[in-house]
Design an enzyme around this catalytic site. Structure first.
Site, mmCIF file in Angstrom:
data_model
loop_
_atom_site.group_PDB
_atom_site.id
_atom_site.type_symbol
_atom_site.label_atom_id
_atom_site.label_comp_id
_atom_site.label_asym_id
_atom_site.label_seq_id
_atom_site.Cartn_x
_atom_site.Cartn_y
_atom_site.Cartn_z
ATOM 1 N N SER A 74 4.905 -7.493 1.260
ATOM 2 C CA SER A 74 5.540 -7.338 -0.060
ATOM 3 C C SER A 74 7.001 -7.735 0.100
ATOM 4 O O SER A 74 7.520 -7.735 1.221
ATOM 5 C CB SER A 74 5.452 -5.860 -0.474
ATOM 6 O OG SER A 74 6.331 -5.584 -1.544
ATOM 7 N N TYR A 102 6.158 3.301 1.168
ATOM 8 C CA TYR A 102 5.725 1.917 0.915
ATOM 9 C C TYR A 102 6.656 0.931 1.634
ATOM 10 O O TYR A 102 6.212 0.003 2.305
ATOM 11 C CB TYR A 102 5.728 1.667 -0.599
ATOM 12 C CG TYR A 102 5.101 0.368 -1.044
ATOM 13 C CD1 TYR A 102 3.730 0.267 -1.259
ATOM 14 C CD2 TYR A 102 5.882 -0.763 -1.259
ATOM 15 C CE1 TYR A 102 3.153 -0.926 -1.685
ATOM 16 C CE2 TYR A 102 5.315 -1.959 -1.684
ATOM 17 C CZ TYR A 102 3.951 -2.032 -1.894
ATOM 18 O OH TYR A 102 3.385 -3.221 -2.313
HETATM 19 P P1 NAD Z 1 -4.799 -2.980 -6.593
HETATM 20 O O1 NAD Z 1 -4.564 -1.515 -6.817
HETATM 21 O O2 NAD Z 1 -5.181 -3.853 -7.737
HETATM 22 O O3 NAD Z 1 -5.885 -3.188 -5.443
HETATM 23 C C1 NAD Z 1 -5.865 -2.439 -4.270
HETATM 24 C C2 NAD Z 1 -7.175 -2.635 -3.555
HETATM 25 O O4 NAD Z 1 -7.144 -1.831 -2.358
HETATM 26 C C3 NAD Z 1 -8.390 -2.172 -4.366
HETATM 27 O O5 NAD Z 1 -9.476 -3.036 -4.104
HETATM 28 C C4 NAD Z 1 -8.657 -0.791 -3.794
HETATM 29 O O6 NAD Z 1 -10.022 -0.366 -3.949
HETATM 30 C C5 NAD Z 1 -8.326 -1.032 -2.334
HETATM 31 N N1 NAD Z 1 -8.062 0.191 -1.578
HETATM 32 C C6 NAD Z 1 -7.157 1.167 -1.824
HETATM 33 N N2 NAD Z 1 -7.261 2.136 -0.888
HETATM 34 C C7 NAD Z 1 -8.242 1.746 -0.035
HETATM 35 C C8 NAD Z 1 -8.828 2.333 1.122
HETATM 36 N N3 NAD Z 1 -8.425 3.513 1.605
HETATM 37 N N4 NAD Z 1 -9.835 1.669 1.740
HETATM 38 C C9 NAD Z 1 -10.277 0.465 1.256
HETATM 39 N N5 NAD Z 1 -9.756 -0.119 0.167
HETATM 40 C C10 NAD Z 1 -8.758 0.518 -0.464
HETATM 41 O O7 NAD Z 1 -3.449 -3.485 -5.884
HETATM 42 P P2 NAD Z 1 -2.797 -4.933 -5.738
HETATM 43 O O8 NAD Z 1 -1.592 -4.969 -6.591
HETATM 44 O O9 NAD Z 1 -3.819 -6.000 -5.853
HETATM 45 O O10 NAD Z 1 -2.259 -4.838 -4.238
HETATM 46 C C11 NAD Z 1 -2.863 -5.495 -3.146
HETATM 47 C C12 NAD Z 1 -1.842 -5.595 -2.016
HETATM 48 O O11 NAD Z 1 -0.732 -6.356 -2.447
HETATM 49 C C13 NAD Z 1 -1.284 -4.248 -1.573
HETATM 50 O O12 NAD Z 1 -1.143 -4.219 -0.174
HETATM 51 C C14 NAD Z 1 0.066 -4.191 -2.253
HETATM 52 O O13 NAD Z 1 0.971 -3.385 -1.560
HETATM 53 C C15 NAD Z 1 0.457 -5.647 -2.189
HETATM 54 N N6 NAD Z 1 1.471 -6.036 -3.173
HETATM 55 C C16 NAD Z 1 1.240 -5.910 -4.507
HETATM 56 C C17 NAD Z 1 2.240 -6.291 -5.394
HETATM 57 C C18 NAD Z 1 2.062 -6.202 -6.872
HETATM 58 O O14 NAD Z 1 3.052 -6.431 -7.596
HETATM 59 N N7 NAD Z 1 0.885 -5.932 -7.384
HETATM 60 C C19 NAD Z 1 3.457 -6.765 -4.908
HETATM 61 C C20 NAD Z 1 3.649 -6.875 -3.540
HETATM 62 C C21 NAD Z 1 2.642 -6.510 -2.680
#
Ligand code: NAD
Length: 261
Positions: A143, A156
């Site tokens: 991130s 985080y």
């Molecule tokens: P999201 O909430 O849409 O998806 C998260 C996924 O992780 C889901 O499929 C959920 O079921 C799974 N998950 C959560 N806990 C779990 C566990 N214990 N075991 C197995 N699966 C698990 O989130 P997202 O926004 O798509 O985020 C995905 C990644 O991208 C994350 O690592 C997040 O930190 C990173 N990220 C997101 C953003 C953003 O703006 N959305 C920005 C930077 C980084």
């Protein structure tokens, strides 16, 4: 097709960025092991849809990646199902926000386990197979919060900085092989994880959701546009290509210039 003899595990691919990455890898010809939480029948539908859309094999493993033994089982199951794990995308992640004095210790432990330690356990389990075939791609979805901080995100930010450190170590340990390890650092991407933060903001500040969305972007992301799961998927596919063979230990920001300031 670029990746048609390859197989990938994408953690947290039942939603958001992970699903975008899984679909992009499948489009490039790769067999996919989906993982994450969610409704069983919609996950089954997603697997069949990926298989149908792209003519690849798609399966699902329900590992809770906060549990190291379940991660081991997921890597083993993928090897049994597809013969190998060539590409590992550590994507699953959660968020929790609170000032540090009030940050619940169980939330700290959960964020560190899911956002950081899981990456260590999955790499540890998948790397021996990659070494045997002398080919592999490890892509950690970190991130912007792996590079800079924001208040109220102690766990985080600590976890994501840790992911970047881990990425560099793995890149060094695999530097003379055909295995690479890199981190993608998205800024705001409109997924359920961020929709919750927008909803919380809208409730806290008593403003409409659209205004909360714009405020969220204006505060951090100069482009005033969200990055998309499709763009992050496309970058992941590029990192799997031969052209990317010397991108090693890199942190690739996709953040609308957030970290340029
Ligand atoms: P999201 O909430 O849409 O998806 C998260 C996924 O992780 C889901 O499929 C959920 O079921 C799974 N998950 C959560 N806990 C779990 C566990 N214990 N075991 C197995 N699966 C698990 O989130 P997202 O926004 O798509 O985020 C995905 C990644 O991208 C994350 O690592 C997040 O930190 C990173 N990220 C997101 C953003 C953003 O703006 N959305 C920005 C930077 C980084």
């Amino acid at each position: 097709m670029l990746l048609n003899d390859k197989s990938a595990v994408v953690t947290g691919s039942t939603s958001g960025i992970g699903l975008g990455i899984a679909r992009a890898l499948a489009k490039a010809g790769c067999n996919i092991m989906l993982n994450g939480f969610g409704d069983k029948s919609s996950i089954e539908r997603e697997c069949s849809q990926i298989a149908k859309d792209f003519g690849v094999k798609a399966a699902f493993h329900p590992a809770d990646i906060s549990k190291p033994d379940e991660i081991g089982k997921m890597i083993e199951a993928t090897t049994n199902e597809f013969g190998q794990v060539d590409i590992l995308v550590n994507n699953a992640g959660i968020q929790f926000t609170a000032p540090i004095e009030k940050f619940p210790t169980d939330q700290w432990d959960a964020v560190i386990a899911i956002n950081l330690s899981s990456n260590f356990h999955s790499i540890r389990a998948a790397l021996p197979g990659m070494r045997k075939r002398n080919w592999g791609r490890i892509i950690n979805i970190a991130s912007v919060h792996g590079v800079v901080a924001s208040p109220e995100k102690a766990a985080y930010v600590a976890a994501k900085h840790g992911v970047i450190g881990l990425t560099k170590v793995v890149a060094l340990e695999t530097a003379t092989s055909r295995i690479t390890c890199n981190a993608i650092c998205p800024g705001w991407v409109l997924t359920p994880l961020v929709e919750k933060q927008i909803k919380d903001r809208s409730a806290r500040e008593k403003i409409p959701v659209d205004q909360a969305k714009l405020e969220l972007l204006s505060e951090k992301q100069p482009s005033l546009e969200f990055a998309t799961p499709e763009q992050i998927g496309a970058m992941t596919v590029f990192l799997c290509s031969d052209d990317a063979a010397q991108i090693r230990g890199a942190t690739i920001e996709m953040d609308g210039a957030w970290t340029a300031r």
